[in-house]
Scaffold this active site. Structure first.
Site, PDB file in Angstrom:
ATOM      1  N   ASP A  55     -86.505  46.256  -0.715  1.00  0.00           N
ATOM      2  CA  ASP A  55     -85.248  47.080  -0.579  1.00  0.00           C
ATOM      3  C   ASP A  55     -85.928  48.704   0.319  1.00  0.00           C
ATOM      4  O   ASP A  55     -86.973  47.791   1.292  1.00  0.00           O
ATOM      5  CB  ASP A  55     -85.847  47.775  -1.632  1.00  0.00           C
ATOM      6  N   HIS A 115     -84.754  47.913   3.168  1.00  0.00           N
ATOM      7  CA  HIS A 115     -83.598  48.734   3.645  1.00  0.00           C
ATOM      8  C   HIS A 115     -83.411  49.537   4.418  1.00  0.00           C
ATOM      9  O   HIS A 115     -82.282  50.101   5.544  1.00  0.00           O
ATOM     10  CB  HIS A 115     -82.741  48.879   2.434  1.00  0.00           C
TER      11      HIS A 115
END
Length: 522
Positions: free
Chosen positions: A297, A331
């Site tokens: 993430d 991300h």
């Protein structure tokens, strides 16, 4: 000229940083050799490095010698050590199978203030451990703390405990910005002072074995643990360690002050859910320097809770420095949000290398974060981005939470400004080079009722991958996939570009909607 300075010195380890008149990004100007008290100690090529195996109460001269003859010297004295609690003396067995929880916790509990809990080489199978103040947990090279796989053995930290006498609240557990019950982490520290974890060892969350990543959005008894979770600690140092396979966020300081996260390595599989690298949350005076992060993430995400915590337990995240870090495959490389109801005031990101992330700078917020959610004084300087899909993103329509796809969140029409409206004030980005961009170079989409006040980009170059494929530059509704969009900006009071260049873009270079003042000086 190159200087050498200490970032932190503990009883058995230290982290140093090369400071240059003309700073380089993450990597040093060349390979160097480190001499310690005249003895050849190690070699390196990064601006930040650590020294391990030091002795307490010892004077050291660290000298860096470059191949071209340049030198830099730093002198320091390691602190005294009151005792050494070797975990094997308390019954811990490093065979990777024996449950060592009680032995490890006994060593921590028995250690005197100013002492070191020493973990020698070996794999120690353990359930959550709780650190205490004025203690160093030192993991020797080859030492691993391996998290147990039986969820029933994880204590639960209650989201909020209320004092029946006066009704005051105290948070212990948290999940994505709300005070919710969560499982204790592999390493937990609560209300500690001068807590330190250092060494060349590994903290392994063992998430796959415990199936923490299976149905990750379903609460099972409590919310998923972190690998390191520190609550209301003052003086927190993580130095040199590796943390991996985290059940969720890897390093999570929560309402902490004076936090040093130095020269650590964080790595989680690319498809592991919510496994952010380091997330300072309602914290002040934080330094994340020399970290190498590759996760599932966001690499680094600065947070300050959701609306309830900001209203009743307000604490902005303030004075945060991210420097000389390698941020890969997340991300976002450095992110603000989306849980920023308390606001962020003062974030400086410098000399970082961002590679193969979805976004570089990423601000994500939404209606509902509240009037205390003020993001201000954000600076990105001397950054290199390689193959980052969208280097610069501000998204004030982030579609998180159960109501994330509601008209209230996604409407592009101006709504009334009220106590739920967030603010992004100021962003300054300069001396940044981006290559291999895909979707968009700059994508800023603010709320029509609350435009971003001031954005300045200076000495920035963005070049697109000639084989770019379409994708979504931000996680918001009503977007279509795009590629090679140079700059899109909507709802900005003042947008200033000075010496900003694009290469390989398609369509109009500047796509502006409701930008009240636009400056562009090449």
């Amino acid at each position: 000229m190159i200087n050498l300075t200490e970032l932190a010195v503990l009883q058995r380890a230290a982290t140093l940083e090369l400071i240059q008149d003309e700073p380089t990004i993450y990597y040093a100007p060349g390979t160097y050799t480190v001499f310690l008290n005249g003895q050849l100690w190690q070699q390196g090529n990064t601006n930040v490095f650590s020294l391990f195996g030091l002795q307490p109460s010892m004077y050291y001269e660290a000298r860096v010698q470059f191949e071209n003859g340049q030198q830099a010297v730093c002198n320091f004295i390691t602190p005294a050590e009151s005792m050494v609690a070797d975990v094997t003396q308390f019954g811990a067995v490093g065979d990777g199978k024996t449950d060592c929880t009680s032995a490890l916790q006994a060593a921590i509990s028995a250690c005197l203030p100013g002492g070191t809990v020493y973990v020698p080489a070996g794999t120690y199978y353990t359930y959550p451990l709780f650190l205490k103040s004025n203690t160093l947990l030192y993991l020797e090279k080859g030492a691993t703390l391996l998290a147990g796989s039986n969820r029933s053995r994880y204590p639960i930290l209650p989201g909020m405990v209320k004092n029946p006498a006066d009704g005051t609240e105290r948070s212990f557990g948290t999940w994505e910005g709300n005070p919710l019950d969560s499982y204790a982490s592999l390493i937990t520290a609560i209300d500690g002072q001068n807590v330190a974890i250092a060494g060349e060892g590994v903290l392994d969350g063992n998430a796959a074995a415990a199936q923490w990543w299976v149905n990750p959005k379903i609460k099972k008894g409590a919310w998923r643990p972190r690998t390191v979770f520190c609550v209301r600690c003052t003086g927190l140092t993580l130095l040199g360690i590796t943390a991996q396979n985290s059940p969720s966020w890897t390093i999570h300081p929560y309402y902490c002050t004076n936090v040093d996260i130095l020269n650590i390595t964080l790595k989680n599989p690319p498809d592991s859910p919510n496994t952010d690298g380091c997330n300072p949350d309602c914290c002040q005076n934080v330094r994340i320097i020399g970290a190498a992060i590759s996760v599932g993430d966001d690499c680094i995400s600065v947070k300050s809770g959701k609306y309830y915590m900001a209203k009743y337990h307000h604490a902005a995240s303030r004075n945060i420095v991210v420097r000389n870090c390698l941020l890969q495959r997340g991300h976002g490389a450095v992110v603000l949000g989306s849980e920023v109801s308390g606001g962020v005031d003062g974030l400086r990101v410098q000399q970082c290398l961002m590679k193969n992330t979805d976004r570089g700078l990423r601000i994500k917020t939404r209606r509902g974060r509240g009037a205390s959610s003020v993001i201000a004084n954000i600076e990105f300087a001397q950054i290199a981005m390689e193959n980052v899909q969208t280097p610069f993103v501000i998204n004030m329509f982030y579609f998180c939470d159960p109501d994330g796809h509601s008209d209230y969140v996604k409407s592009k029409q101006p709504l009334p400004v009220n106590e739920l409206t967030p603010t992004v004030q100021s962003l300054y980005c300069h001396h940044i080079t981006c290559t291999g961009a895909q979707y968009a170079g700059v994508f800023f989409y603010a709320l029509p009722e609350r435009p971003v006040q001031n954005i300045r980009l200076e000495n920035v170059s963005i070049a697109f991958d000639e084989n770019a494929t379409p994708g979504l530059p931000a996680m918001m509704d009503d977007l279509q996939p795009v590629k090679k969009v140079a700059l899109f900006a909507a709802n900005i009071q003042h947008l200033a570009l000075h010496n900003v260049h694009f290469a390989g873009q398609q369509g109009e270079t500047y796509q502006l909607e409701n930008v009240q003042k636009f400056e562009n000086t090449l």
